[in-house]
Design an enzyme around this catalytic site. Structure first.
Site, PDB file in Angstrom:
ATOM      1  N   CYS A   1       0.823  -1.214   0.000  1.00 51.38           N
ATOM      2  CA  CYS A   1       0.000   0.000   0.000  1.00 51.38           C
ATOM      3  C   CYS A   1       0.855   1.262   0.000  1.00 51.38           C
ATOM      4  O   CYS A   1       0.537   2.242  -0.671  1.00 51.38           O
ATOM      5  CB  CYS A   1      -0.938   0.005   1.210  1.00 51.38           C
ATOM      6  SG  CYS A   1      -2.275  -1.190   1.102  1.00 51.38           S
TER       7      CYS A   1
ATOM      8  N   CYS B   1      14.031   0.055   2.425  1.00 43.03           N
ATOM      9  CA  CYS B   1      12.692   0.491   2.012  1.00 43.03           C
ATOM     10  C   CYS B   1      11.953   0.971   3.256  1.00 43.03           C
ATOM     11  O   CYS B   1      12.581   1.463   4.195  1.00 43.03           O
ATOM     12  CB  CYS B   1      11.950  -0.628   1.284  1.00 43.03           C
ATOM     13  SG  CYS B   1      11.636  -2.088   2.299  1.00 43.03           S
TER      14      CYS B   1
END
Length: 365
Positions: free
Chosen positions: A190, A324
Site C-alpha cells: 500500500c 525500504c
C-alpha cells in the site's frame, strides 16, 4: 425479571433490522452472540471488519496486530482517529468496539501472528478472518486454519482493486489458488503502490458478510470462488477454483519468512548500519514520493520495480545496502542484487525501524 425484559427489549431494538430479514431470526442472532471470531490485522481490512462484526452482534472478537497507528493510515483505517496516532492499533480497535457495542467481548493480542503462536491462538476461535497485508501472514493463516479445522475468510487489496474468498475444512483454500508466493517485492504494498480507501471498505464488507453467513448458516459461502473488485470500472467478477488433488497435504507449519522470500537473512539492523554507514552504497528502493518524505543521506533512489533495468547506475565499489519502508521490498532487492553479482544486504525493518530505534524525530509514514 423486569431488568432482564428491559435488556431483551434493548437487544431486540439493536438488531431489529437484522431480525426483520427473511431467514434471519432469533436463532441466527443467538449464533452470532455465541460465536468467537479472530481477526488478523487491525489495519485497512480490519478497520472495516471489526466494527461490522461487533455491530452485527458477534459475541467475542479476537484482534491480533503488533502495529501502531500512523497518520498515513487514517484515510482508509476508519476505526482509528487522530487521537490514536502512535497508539497500538489493537488498543484503538478495542476502544472503538467498546463504544460501538459493549455486549461484544474483545480479546486483544497486540503482537504479530507467528508460527509459534498461531495454532494455539486459532484453537480458541470458531472462525478466522485474515485481513493481513503480507504473504507471510496469509500463508501462515491459511495453513494454521487447515491444521486446526477452522473456516478462514481472507481478503486482500491493492491500488484500485481487491479480492476475497472463503476456505472451509476439506474444501479448496488459499494454497489451491496460490500454490506459491510471488517473488519478494513483485506485488506493490500500500505504501509503494497506494490504495483507494473505498476499496478497503468494499472488500472488508464482503469479508464481514461471509463471516456472518458462515456463523448463522444463511446463504451460500464464497467457497471455491473468489470475488474480485475493480473500483475503476465499478465491476465485480467471480473466479472459480477447485482443490488441487496433487498438492502435498499441510501437516505442520513452516518457516514462512523463508518460504515467501522475506527472510531477514543477510539483513543488518539500524544500529549496525549507523556504525558502518560509510562502508556501504545506500540504495533506496522505495517510490519517489516516499523518498521526499524521509530518506537516509547519500542514498541512490531506484524503485524496486525498475531495479533490474537500472543496475548499471549502482556504485558497486562498496557493498550495497538496500532499504525500504519496512524491509520487505529491500529483501527482494537484495535477492535481485545478489543474483546479479553484487555484494548486497538490506536494512532489517526498513527506514521505519531506523526511525524507531535511532531517530524518533524522523518522519514516519
Amino acid at each position: 425479571m423486569k431488568h432482564g425484559r428491559h435488556e431483551n427489549r434493548i437487544m431486540d431494538l439493536r438488531y431489529s433490522r437484522q431480525l426483520a430479514l427473511p431467514g434471519f431470526g432469533a436463532d441466527e442472532q443467538a449464533r452470532l452472540a455465541a460465536s468467537r471470531v479472530l481477526v488478523i490485522g487491525a489495519g485497512g481490512l480490519g478497520s472495516s471488519v471489526i466494527p461490522s462484526l461487533a455491530a452485527a452482534g458477534v459475541g467475542t472478537i479476537g484482534i491480533v496486530d503488533d502495529d501502531t497507528v500512523e497518520l498515513s493510515n487514517l484515510h482508509r483505517q476508519l476505526i482509528h482517529g487522530m487521537a490514536d496516532v502512535g497508539r497500538s492499533k489493537v488498543a484503538s480497535a478495542v476502544a472503538a468496539v467498546a463504544a460501538l457495542n459493549p455486549e461484544t467481548t474483545v480479546i486483544a493480542v497486540p503482537e504479530r501472528l507467528t508460527a509459534a503462536t498461531a495454532l494455539e491462538l486459532f484453537a480458541d476461535f470458531d472462525l478466522v478472518l485474515d485481513g493481513s497485508d503480507n504473504f507471510v501472514t496469509r500463508y501462515l493463516a491459511s495453513d494454521a486454519a487447515t491444521l486446526t479445522g477452522i473456516p478462514l475468510v481472507w481478503g486482500s487489496v491493492s491500488q484500485y482493486g481487491g479480492q476475497a474468498s472463503v476456505a472451509v475444512p476439506g474444501g479448496p483454500g488459499y494454497r489451491d489458488l496460490f500454490p506459491s508466493p510471488p517473488p519478494p517485492g513483485s506485488v506493490l504494498s500500500c505504501e509503494a503502490g497506494g490504495v483507494m480507501p473505498t476499496v478497503v471498505a468494499l472488500v472488508g464488507s464482503i469479508m464481514s458478510t461471509e463471516a456472518i453467513k458462515l456463523i448463522t448458516g444463511i446463504g451460500a459461502p464464497l467457497t471455491g470462488r473468489v470475488t474480485i473488485v475493480d473500483a475503476l470500472t465499478g465491476s465485480f467478477r467471480e473466479l472459480s477454483f477447485a482443490k488441487d488433488p496433487t498438492a502435498a497435504p499441510i501437516t505442520s507449519l513452516i518457516d514462512y519468512e523463508t518460504f515467501c522470500g522475506a527472510s531477514t537473512a543477510d539483513g543488518i539492523t539500524p544500529a549496525t548500519l549507523a556504525e558502518r554507514t560509510d562502508e556501504f552504497t545506500l540504495l533506496d528502493v522505495r517510490e519517489p514520493w516516499e523518498a521526499v518524505l524521509v530518506s537516509l543521506p547519500g542514498s541512490t533512489l531506484i524503485p524496486l520495480g525498475s531495479l533490474s533495468q537500472r543496475l548499471a547506475e549502482i556504485d558497486s565499489s562498496k557493498p550495497v545496502m538496500a532499504y525500504c519502508h519496512h524491509g520487505v521490498r529491500s529483501a527482494g532487492a537484495r535477492a535481485i542484487l545478489a543474483a546479479a553479482g553484487f555484494d548486497a544486504s538490506h536494512l532489517t525493518g526498513g527506514i521505519d525501524a531506523w526511525a524507531v530505534d535511532l531517530d524518533p524525530a524522523m518522519t514516519r509514514y
